[in-house]
Design a protein around this motif. Structure first.
Motif, PDB file in Angstrom:
ATOM      1  N   SER A 212       5.118  -0.996   6.831  1.00 16.09           N
ATOM      2  CA  SER A 212       5.588   0.397   6.998  1.00 16.09           C
ATOM      3  C   SER A 212       5.403   0.838   8.445  1.00 16.09           C
ATOM      4  O   SER A 212       5.855   1.912   8.833  1.00 16.09           O
TER       5      SER A 212
ATOM      6  N   GLU B 227      11.949  -0.736   2.868  1.00 15.40           N
ATOM      7  CA  GLU B 227      12.251   0.692   3.113  1.00 15.40           C
ATOM      8  C   GLU B 227      12.319   0.950   4.613  1.00 15.40           C
ATOM      9  O   GLU B 227      11.922   0.091   5.406  1.00 15.40           O
TER      10      GLU B 227
ATOM     11  N   PHE C 149       0.805  -1.229   0.000  1.00 20.83           N
ATOM     12  CA  PHE C 149       0.000   0.000   0.000  1.00 20.83           C
ATOM     13  C   PHE C 149       0.839   1.280   0.000  1.00 20.83           C
ATOM     14  O   PHE C 149       0.556   2.219  -0.720  1.00 20.83           O
ATOM     15  N   ARG C 150       1.882   1.321   0.850  1.00 18.33           N
ATOM     16  CA  ARG C 150       2.634   2.565   1.035  1.00 18.33           C
ATOM     17  C   ARG C 150       4.073   2.395   0.559  1.00 18.33           C
ATOM     18  O   ARG C 150       4.554   1.273   0.444  1.00 18.33           O
TER      19      ARG C 150
END
Ligand code: APR
Ligand code: ZN
Length: 252
Positions: free
Chosen positions: A196, A222, A39-40
């Motif tokens: 995330s 990330e 999603f992010r």
């Protein structure tokens, strides 16, 4: 904070190898290598669609057709577990993980063979009628959806058939949240994979584990807001990193 260097993999293998009450906490990133989008962050769905429009209970109630049209065109029913899901099963069988707490609704942890999976955001494999509260297998409603979109309730004819996932604006299932909280309180290690860590109350689970003495190991593509408090952070693909960690543990 390291990339998937040998030293980092060895460090994470050491952390998990010592775990006696370890739990995994997973997010959409663990299923990306199974073909299910996250999603992010880079390429995430919420960089292309407004989550309020496609995944909020208020907009769902205003227009369920929007959800069911998206489902008709995008739902993946052929997704298979990838090496990251299987690595968590291996860690469980070696006694290093007691359970998987997941934000995912794809059922891939269960399909891979994880025996205790806590689904904080429900499952996309069920459907509930918001009028008569009857539940149905998703496959049955997907068939109806292909015949007529949006599908009506087979029991009462109602127009609000909702997948049994937690949409924005909805509370998390109490039982799942309580189970996740007790696992986090008892955890000595939490392996966080593919999240995330920005969505609450789910992201309060790693915080609870940390505050009660657990060490965090994070594998994510990330940076996350928890990186600074983790014992080990590896930036990389879960499907590549986790099998390396398991083979290090297996090599002893
Ligand atoms: N391996 C590891 N990490 C990956 C991979 C991969 N192959 N691909 C992507 N990622 C990372 C992304 O960089 C991102 O940081 O996985 C993370 C996924 O984060 P999100 O997309 O925010 O997913 P998640 O944390 O599960 O979101 C929580 O938000 O939209 C709601 O209900 C939805 O359950 C979801 C919740
Ligand atoms: Zn009904």
């Amino acid at each position: 904070m390291t990339t998937a260097t040998d030293a980092a993999v060895t460090e994470l293998a050491g952390l998990l190898g010592r775990a006696r009450a370890g739990i995994a906490f997973t997010g959409a990133g663990i299923s990306v290598e199974s073909g299910i989008p996250h999603f992010r962050g880079k390429g995430g769905l919420w960089t292309k669609f407004d989550p309020y429009k496609v995944a909020h209970i208020d907009t769902f109630r205003q227009d369920p057709a929007q959800y069911w049209t998206y489902s008709l065109n995008h739902r993946r029913t052929d997704a298979e577990p990838n090496p990251a899901h299987r690595a968590l099963v291996d860690l469980e069988r070696r006694g290093h993980l007691r359970a998987v707490v997941t934000q995912n609704t794809d059922g891939l942890h269960q399909k891979a063979g994880s025996s205790q999976v806590v689904e904080l955001h429900g499952t996309s494999h069920g459907v509930v009628c918001l009028d008569c509260e009857q539940r149905f297998p998703r496959a049955q409603i997907d068939r109806l959806n292909r015949e007529h979109c949006p599908p009506s309730c087979p029991a009462c004819g109602g127009a609000f058939l909702k997948p049994t996932v937690v949409l924005f604006g909805e509370a998390l299932p109490t039982e799942a949240l309580q189970e996740a909280q007790s696992l986090a309180l008892a955890a000595d290690v939490m392996l966080i994979v593919g999240s995330s860590l920005q969505v609450y109350p789910a992201a309060a689970i790693p915080r609870l584990a940390l505050e009660h003495g657990a060490e965090l190991g994070i594998v994510n593509a990330e940076a996350t807001p928890f990186d600074g408090r983790a014992s080990v952070v590896i930036y990389g693909k879960a499907g590549e990193v986790l099998p390396q960690v398991v083979s290090q543990i297996a090599a002893g």
